[in-house]
Scaffold this active site. Structure first.
Site, PDB file in Angstrom:
ATOM      1  CE  LYS A  52      50.947  28.218  42.570  1.00  0.00           C
ATOM      2  NZ  LYS A  52      51.861  28.395  43.724  1.00  0.00           N
ATOM      3  CD  GLN A  96      52.617  26.411  46.762  1.00  0.00           C
ATOM      4  OE1 GLN A  96      52.681  26.564  45.554  1.00  0.00           O
ATOM      5  NE2 GLN A  96      51.962  27.249  47.542  1.00  0.00           N
ATOM      6  CG  ASP A 119      56.265  31.836  43.344  1.00  0.00           C
ATOM      7  OD1 ASP A 119      55.164  32.104  42.814  1.00  0.00           O
ATOM      8  OD2 ASP A 119      56.451  30.858  44.086  1.00  0.00           O
TER       9      ASP A 119
END
Ligand code: NAD
Length: 293
Positions: A52, A96, A119
């Site tokens: 990412k 995460q 997200d």
């Protein structure tokens, strides 16, 4: 049979994003800025976050990586989330998952401001998605939608079977493909661990999406000729002959299923790269305040 090339598609989209970033900076504005919070040493999470951050660099985004030891307390992590929520220099951020067991993932997800939830995991964004309102789509379903659009794969009037009902993949992609949208308008069945006679369902699928987390679970006898197969699974299987000792496999037995499919995504190189690109697209939207003006 067409093998969908997620890597190539992701590169094309990254080029488009990089052009948008240039337009932004040429106007004298700061580039989009994504922050990622990584807790602990989970090897898969480290790889995902590294990808990412690397992708941010490729398109000219700013990125900030915040790493903390697995022993961090929930309060400390919530403090980091609060700081990121308030930091006007950061457009969006991700925490995460999975988090260490002593931290409540739901509490952390709920603490992220929906405006910065690139997200798309916060219930506000999920709810907006369910109602077809502007939102940050969760990255993997967003990547699948983009992939289908660019390969002209329509779900209209088709039997779509999704195996898996997680909040981040199975359930949202099922919702999106049933909605009145492009590439939606499908007739969607969600299968899961309690489904009886799974094969009866999968054999009806014009489009089959596998998000299970079990290597090579979908076999040739479970699909019909001409099926479109989207394999979301990322599973590590032992491969003593390789340097790492393992290789990645999808949820679909690619070798067996591919000859029957009209389109199929490989693992790696299918849905995975598209997921990362979706995060960039959401961050670009956050920078432009497209969803929450
Ligand atoms: P999850 O564990 O949250 O959900 C798995 C789902 O599979 C569950 O809903 C369960 O009901 C279903 N399932 C389990 N066993 C089954 C069975 N025998 N028959 C039918 N259904 C069954 O997983 P997830 O987070 O949705 O991820 C699924 C897979 O996708 C994993 O391999 C994960 O690593 C991968 N993944 C890939 C990406 C990507 O970018 N490519 C992103 C997210 C997840």
């Amino acid at each position: 049979m067409t093998e969908i090339n997620g890597t190539l598609l992701a590169q094309e989209i990254k080029k488009e994003i990089a052009e948008e970033v240039l337009k932004i900076t040429n106007e004298g504005k700061r580039p989009p800025h994504l922050a990622a919070v990584l807790i602990g040493e989970d090897p898969a999470s480290q790889v995902y976050v590294r990808n990412k951050v690397k992708s941010c660099e490729e398109v000219g985004f700013q990125s900030t990586l915040i790493r903390r030891d697995a022993a961090i307390s929930e309060e400390e992590l919530l403090g980091i989330v609060d700081d990121l929520n308030r930091n006007s220099e950061i457009d969006g951020f991700i925490v995460q998952l999975p988090l260490p067991r002593h931290i409540n993932e739901d509490r952390v997800t709920l603490a992220i401001k929906p405006e910065k939830d690139v997200d798309g995991f916060h219930p506000v964004n999920f709810g907006r998605m369910a109602q077809g309102l502007p939102c940050y789509l969760p990255a993997t379903p967003c990547g699948i939608i983009e992939m289908m659009k660019r390969y002209n794969i329509s779900a209209e009037g088709k039997e779509v079977v999704v195996i898996g009902r997680s909040n981040i993949v199975g359930t949202p992609i099922a919702l999106l493909l049933s909605q009145k949208s492009n590439p939606g308008n499908g007739t969607v069945t969600i299968c899961h661990s309690r489904t009886q006679n799974l094969r009866e369902h999968t054999l009806k699928a014009d489009i089959l999406i596998a998000a299970i987390g079990r290597a090579n679970f979908v076999t040739a006898d479970m699909v019909k000729e001409g099926v479109v197969v989207i394999d979301v699974g990322i599973n590590r299987v032992d491969a003593p002959e390789t340097k790492r000792g393992y290789k990645l496999a999808g949820d679909v037995d690619f070798a067996g299923v591919a000859p029957k499919a009209s389109f199929i995504t490989p693992v790696p190189g299918g849905v995975g790269p598209m997921t990362v690109v979706s995060l960039l697209l959401n961050t670009l939207k956050a920078n432009r305040k497209e969803i929450y003006p």
